[in-house]
Design a protein around this motif. Structure first.
Motif, PDB file in Angstrom:
ATOM      1  N   ALA A 166      36.183  49.653  41.153  1.00 48.28           N
ATOM      2  CA  ALA A 166      35.047  48.880  40.642  1.00 48.28           C
ATOM      3  C   ALA A 166      35.397  47.399  40.529  1.00 48.28           C
ATOM      4  O   ALA A 166      34.598  46.528  40.886  1.00 48.28           O
ATOM      5  CB  ALA A 166      34.613  49.435  39.288  1.00 48.28           C
ATOM      6  N   SER A 167      36.595  47.119  40.041  1.00 44.36           N
ATOM      7  CA  SER A 167      37.024  45.725  39.910  1.00 44.36           C
ATOM      8  C   SER A 167      37.085  45.034  41.260  1.00 44.36           C
ATOM      9  O   SER A 167      36.727  43.856  41.391  1.00 44.36           O
ATOM     10  CB  SER A 167      38.393  45.653  39.231  1.00 44.36           C
ATOM     11  N   SER A 168      37.524  45.773  42.281  1.00 48.61           N
ATOM     12  CA  SER A 168      37.620  45.194  43.623  1.00 48.61           C
ATOM     13  C   SER A 168      36.243  44.820  44.155  1.00 48.61           C
ATOM     14  O   SER A 168      36.062  43.754  44.761  1.00 48.61           O
ATOM     15  CB  SER A 168      38.298  46.179  44.568  1.00 48.61           C
ATOM     16  N   LEU A 169      35.266  45.692  43.920  1.00 51.70           N
ATOM     17  CA  LEU A 169      33.910  45.408  44.381  1.00 51.70           C
ATOM     18  C   LEU A 169      33.301  44.223  43.628  1.00 51.70           C
ATOM     19  O   LEU A 169      32.657  43.357  44.216  1.00 51.70           O
ATOM     20  CB  LEU A 169      33.042  46.653  44.215  1.00 51.70           C
ATOM     21  N   ILE A 170      33.518  44.192  42.309  1.00 49.03           N
ATOM     22  CA  ILE A 170      33.017  43.060  41.516  1.00 49.03           C
ATOM     23  C   ILE A 170      33.704  41.771  41.947  1.00 49.03           C
ATOM     24  O   ILE A 170      33.087  40.708  42.018  1.00 49.03           O
ATOM     25  CB  ILE A 170      33.230  43.336  40.018  1.00 49.03           C
ATOM     26  N   TRP A 171      34.996  41.865  42.240  1.00 47.49           N
ATOM     27  CA  TRP A 171      35.770  40.706  42.703  1.00 47.49           C
ATOM     28  C   TRP A 171      35.150  40.107  43.962  1.00 47.49           C
ATOM     29  O   TRP A 171      35.021  38.883  44.090  1.00 47.49           O
ATOM     30  CB  TRP A 171      37.207  41.150  42.956  1.00 47.49           C
ATOM     31  N   LEU A 172      34.721  40.972  44.885  1.00 46.53           N
ATOM     32  CA  LEU A 172      34.054  40.475  46.087  1.00 46.53           C
ATOM     33  C   LEU A 172      32.722  39.823  45.740  1.00 46.53           C
ATOM     34  O   LEU A 172      32.379  38.758  46.270  1.00 46.53           O
ATOM     35  CB  LEU A 172      33.834  41.618  47.082  1.00 46.53           C
ATOM     36  N   ASP A 173      31.959  40.450  44.837  1.00 46.68           N
ATOM     37  CA  ASP A 173      30.667  39.882  44.431  1.00 46.68           C
ATOM     38  C   ASP A 173      30.827  38.530  43.745  1.00 46.68           C
ATOM     39  O   ASP A 173      29.935  37.681  43.809  1.00 46.68           O
ATOM     40  CB  ASP A 173      29.940  40.842  43.487  1.00 46.68           C
ATOM     41  N   GLU A 174      31.964  38.354  43.079  1.00 47.20           N
ATOM     42  CA  GLU A 174      32.214  37.111  42.340  1.00 47.20           C
ATOM     43  C   GLU A 174      32.933  36.062  43.183  1.00 47.20           C
ATOM     44  O   GLU A 174      33.528  35.123  42.650  1.00 47.20           O
ATOM     45  CB  GLU A 174      33.051  37.420  41.089  1.00 47.20           C
ATOM     46  N   GLY A 175      32.873  36.211  44.501  1.00 47.81           N
ATOM     47  CA  GLY A 175      33.487  35.225  45.374  1.00 47.81           C
ATOM     48  C   GLY A 175      35.004  35.241  45.337  1.00 47.81           C
ATOM     49  O   GLY A 175      35.656  34.205  45.499  1.00 47.81           O
TER      50      GLY A 175
END
Length: 216
Positions: A166-175
């Motif tokens: 989940a953190s990895s996906l959010i990391w991508l969303d957050e640039g």
């Protein structure tokens, strides 16, 4: 003046051609959702004809997507294949570095490749993704020197793997912020913290933390 030498044409073997097509497909899936990639796109990226793609993947895009997913999953499994040298959290950090590098390289296609975010998802693709999670958990148990993890420890490890995804996906969303090194350290701290919480309720995990502290 003699004409420039023309590189000799070399016919690819079946495995080489299949690998070429998978690499081309993964390159496209890395930046676009599978439903937005056509066989014509893959053929163009590989420099071959569409019928040739069909020859190797007669099931069409679905078969190609599943094969590409298995290839990506195998690469992810290797991220956790860390030698048992040095402190546990240091080893975990090296594995996370490889994992986050994979996420970074596959960028926007990461969720489509490994999170089932595609209309071409099937029970087979779901099983492939679950296999990566199970492999990651088994590597962690091995590094913890635990042959038979109890239910609380299993739940703790699986919860943390879910948090990493989940953190990895959010990391991508957050640039891709915070920087990958900071995200890695944060995830390692979370793993240590969640083990400590579980140790308060689970004798197996408490004994494990004591053993790890004695070896530190």
């Amino acid at each position: 003046m003699p004409p420039p030498a023309v590189p000799a044409y070399r016919r690819l073997s079946v495995e080489e051609r299949r690998s070429q097509l998978l690499d081309s497909a993964l390159g496209l899936f890395a930046h676009r959702a599978p439903e937005d990639v056509s066989l014509d796109d893959v053929a163009e990226a590989a420099g071959v004809s569409r019928p040739l793609v069909y020859r190797y993947f007669p099931g069409g895009k679905q078969q190609l997507y599943e094969a590409a997913l298995r290839s990506a999953a195998e690469e992810l499994r290797h991220c956790f294949d860390e030698p048992r040298d040095g402190p546990l959290l240091t080893r975990l950090g090296r594995a996370l570095d490889r994992y986050l590098r994979f996420v970074d390289e596959h960028d926007a296609g990461f969720s489509a490749l490994l999170q089932g975010g595609s209309v071409v998802e099937t029970s087979r693709t779901t099983a492939t993704v679950d296999g990566v999670r199970r492999a990651a958990a088994e590597h962690i148990y091995s590094h913890l020197d635990v042959a038979d993890p109890g239910p609380r420890l299993r739940m703790t490890v699986r919860m943390w793997i879910t948090a990493v995804e989940a953190s990895s996906l959010i990391w991508l969303d957050e640039g891709k912020q915070p920087p990958a090194e900071e995200l890695r350290d944060w995830l390692i701290e979370q793993f240590a913290a969640i083990l400590t919480v579980t140790a308060g309720r689970d004798p197996q995990t408490a004994g494990l933390l004591s053993a790890l502290a004695a070896r530190a």
